[in-house]
Design an enzyme around this catalytic site. Structure first.
Site, mmCIF file in Angstrom:
data_model
loop_
_atom_site.group_PDB
_atom_site.id
_atom_site.type_symbol
_atom_site.label_atom_id
_atom_site.label_comp_id
_atom_site.label_asym_id
_atom_site.label_seq_id
_atom_site.Cartn_x
_atom_site.Cartn_y
_atom_site.Cartn_z
ATOM 1 N N THR A 163 0.714 -1.227 0.125
ATOM 2 C CA THR A 163 0.162 -0.049 0.038
ATOM 3 C C THR A 163 0.907 1.362 0.201
ATOM 4 O OG1 THR A 163 -1.664 -1.438 1.251
ATOM 5 C CG2 THR A 163 -1.665 1.219 1.352
ATOM 6 N N GLN A 174 -6.576 -1.468 -1.771
ATOM 7 C CA GLN A 174 -5.852 -0.551 -1.627
ATOM 8 C C GLN A 174 -4.963 0.226 -2.897
ATOM 9 O OE1 GLN A 174 -5.975 -3.298 0.459
ATOM 10 N NE2 GLN A 174 -4.565 -3.019 2.075
ATOM 11 N N ASP A 215 -8.121 4.145 -0.117
ATOM 12 C CA ASP A 215 -6.913 4.685 0.359
ATOM 13 C C ASP A 215 -6.579 5.631 -0.589
ATOM 14 O OD1 ASP A 215 -7.280 2.945 2.272
ATOM 15 O OD2 ASP A 215 -5.319 1.829 1.949
ATOM 16 N N ASP A 242 -11.774 4.012 3.470
ATOM 17 C CA ASP A 242 -10.581 4.685 4.510
ATOM 18 C C ASP A 242 -9.819 5.729 3.272
ATOM 19 O OD1 ASP A 242 -11.429 2.919 6.437
ATOM 20 O OD2 ASP A 242 -9.874 1.634 5.865
ATOM 21 N N ARG A 272 -13.547 5.686 10.679
ATOM 22 C CA ARG A 272 -13.506 4.496 11.817
ATOM 23 C C ARG A 272 -12.142 4.402 12.318
ATOM 24 N NH1 ARG A 272 -12.680 -1.325 8.645
ATOM 25 N NH2 ARG A 272 -11.511 -0.581 6.928
ATOM 26 N N TRP A 287 -8.505 3.801 13.353
ATOM 27 C CA TRP A 287 -7.526 2.665 12.964
ATOM 28 C C TRP A 287 -6.629 2.385 13.916
ATOM 29 C CZ3 TRP A 287 -3.358 4.600 8.980
ATOM 30 C CH2 TRP A 287 -2.689 3.594 8.617
#
Length: 586
Positions: free
Chosen positions: A355, A385, A408, A429, A492, A494
């Site tokens: 990532t 990702q 991401d 995310d 959220r 992490w």
């Protein structure tokens, strides 16, 4: 592999220990005008006295014990999360026979540098023990991050040496030290994340001796970094609690070097007037510039320059992956508009790239400015990702840019960053990282993910309670990009100390009434997180049905929200006005 279960996850939280450590540092001292070093020495003595009193269970106070090197070191280390490793590592050094807290702090930095230096070649050695390309890639990421951490720590020591010539350690310099050590913590954690995400593809990676060996080897430097960060953070807290004013020097982007005064004059006058700006290099895919690609322009950037180097990228789509390493200081890159000048890539996790390395554009060097450019990762939702833009640039500014992807999308990795009037599009995310970052006037647009997926706008990654990181979304708009029927949340948590605030933002109906979701389904995040909302508007801003987490405040006070402004979270008054970018400090 379920794409929503990415490599990010919680670690263990010892809330009782952290609370005890905080209590030890909250001491009231009656002092007059006194030098910072002497003041800290008195604080140390008070802490030592408290420790002795508690151990003896005394009901009445007694005079503090004599300030010896041993008691000084014990007091300094008592504010850390790992006091035993703090004491043992520093006491082994020949020059540790001192009561001077600044010297002890510098020794704590030397401990980290020595430890990281001793393992700096380990990722490369371990890479030779495997033919697995995914493991090799993860080890390469760790090697790069260790190198970055070492470089940053050496800069930190140099900054302290420069400051000592002024006979004081200013509060602004302490903020720098906190930021750089916070980034070093993040470097460690990102390495571990890169190793952990291997488990998404093959379960046997979970028991890989190679990855476990590296994690074990880095455990000491992880603790040592946390120790140094705690020392500088608690010192600053003690001074702040006492209400002692400290002179704040005006500084620009070069930090511990003397920045050229030309930059401030140039930036104020010209950043917002790029039409009349003469770039150092012009990129044009049609051959009308100096070079054809962005990478060719980046190659011309001088190393560690104190003067702004300007790159102009003409309209067009440039399909390339750009990496600007930590030696590329004070670079401005601008285009003809976020919808006209596009840098496009497609690296992604599913096809074998960690990532951290999937970014279409990645920047590490400090003092970076980007304007009127669009960055996109075209991999798509099925590739999981896939980062469009990653930044570890300290004192960096992004103005009128767009970041487009799915999972991401935007990765504000570390250090201090400011995004103004930018567009960010994604799914899971899609704004994540551990930087101290503020978004102002931005359009944040969740899009429809795969049928089995949900949308989470943020995933902040603060791992250590003393890190100066946090994510603030202020005076932005959150609305759907197209028809979005997937469950959509503000974010959220992490990591154990994740910190995210949405304030004065228009939240659209796309956001579910609960607002937020846990990382692990059905499991509330730890109480150590800091999440909150402040004076938001729009159909998605109603907090009556929000989650009931211990670490979440649906209605923050003015004082609580003030901690997440440009002025406070980024100390932006010191540097953002010099860029000429529109901003609200409060």
């Amino acid at each position: 592999m379920d794409s929503v279960n990415s490599f990010k996850g919680y670690g263990k939280v010892d809330e009782a220990q952290d609370l005890a450590l905080k209590k030890k540092t909250r001491k009231r001292l009656l002092l007059l005008s006194i030098s910072v070093v002497v003041l800290i020495a008195v604080i140390i003595a008070a802490v030592v006295a408290t420790v002795v009193h508690k151990n003896k269970n005394e009901s009445t106070p007694s005079p503090p014990p004599e300030l010896t090197p041993s008691t000084s070191l014990k007091a300094i280390c008592s504010v850390t999360r790992f006091p035993e490793s703090c004491i043992s590592s520093i006491s082994k050094l020949p020059s540790s026979n001192t009561t001077d807290p600044e010297t002890l702090f510098k020794l704590s930095l030397k401990v980290i540098i020595d430890e990281l230096d001793s393992i700096s070649d380990l990722p490369e050695k371990l890479s030779k023990e495997t033919e697995d390309e995914r493991i090799k890639s993860a080890l390469r990421v760790c090697g790069d991050l260790i190198e970055d951490a070492l470089d940053r720590l050496n800069d930190t020591v140099s900054a302290i040496d420069d400051e000592e010539k002024k006979k004081t350690l200013s509060s602004s310099k302490i903020e720098d030290l906190k930021t750089w050590l916070s980034a070093t913590v993040t470097d460690h954690e990102t390495c571990f994340d890169s190793l952990d995400e291997l488990k998404q593809n093959k379960t046997e990676y979970a028991n890989s001796t190679i990855t476990q060996n590296l994690k074990s080897a880095m455990s000491r430097s992880t603790e040592f970094t946390s120790n140094s960060l705690a020392i500088v953070s608690k010192i600053l807290s003690a001074l702040s609690d006492l209400g002692i004013p400290i002179h704040r020097r005006r500084r620009l982007m070069s930090h511990h070097h003397q920045q050229s005064v030309d930059f401030e004059k140039w930036a104020r006058r010209r950043l917002l007037q790029t039409a009349g700006l003469k770039p150092d290099v012009t990129v044009a895919g049609d051959g009308t510039g100096d070079v054809l690609t962005v990478n060719e322009a980046v190659a011309k950037v001088p190393k560690k320059s104190l003067k702004m180097f300007v790159i102009y990228v003409k309209s067009g789509t440039y399909v390339e992956n750009v990496v600007m390493d930590k030696s590329k200081w004070n670079v401005m890159i601008y285009g003809d508009g976020k919808g006209k000048t596009i840098i496009s890539g497609s690296k992604n996790f599913v096809d074998g790239t960690p990532t951290y390395e999937t970014a279409t554009f990645a920047i590490q060097g400090k003092g970076f400015i980007m304007k009127d450019i669009g960055i996109i990762n075209t991999a798509g939702a099925a590739k999981h990702q896939a980062v469009a833009f990653r930044s570890g640039s300290d004192f960096s500014v992004y103005y009128q840019c767009s970041f487009d992807g799915f999972q991401d999308t935007l990765y504000p990795h570390s250090n201090r960053q400011f995004y103004r009037d930018c567009d960010v599009t994604g799914t899971i995310d899609f704004i994540f990282g551990s930087a101290a970052v503020v978004f102002q006037g931005c359009k944040i647009m969740p899009r429809q993910p795969l049928s089995n997926q949900f949308n989470t706008i943020t995933a902040q990654g603060k791992k250590d309670p003393n890190q100066s990181s946090g994510m603030s979304i202020q005076r932005c708009t959150i609305s759907a990009n197209g028809n979005v029927i997937a469950p959509t949340y503000l974010g959220r948590p992490w990591k154990e100390f994740s910190t995210t605030v949405i304030m004065e933002t228009v939240i659209g109906a796309v956001v579910r009434p609960s607002g937020w979701m846990s990382w692990v389904s059905g499991v509330d995040p730890p109480a150590s997180i800091v999440y909150g909302e402040y004076k938001n508007t729009g159909p998605g801003s109603d907090v009556t049905q929000r989650v009931k987490w211990a670490g979440y405040k649906p209605v923050m006070s003015d004082a609580e929200a003030a901690k997440f402004t440009v002025a406070t979270l980024l100390h932006g008054a010191d540097w953002i006005p010099a860029t000429g970018v529109i901003n609200q400090l409060s």
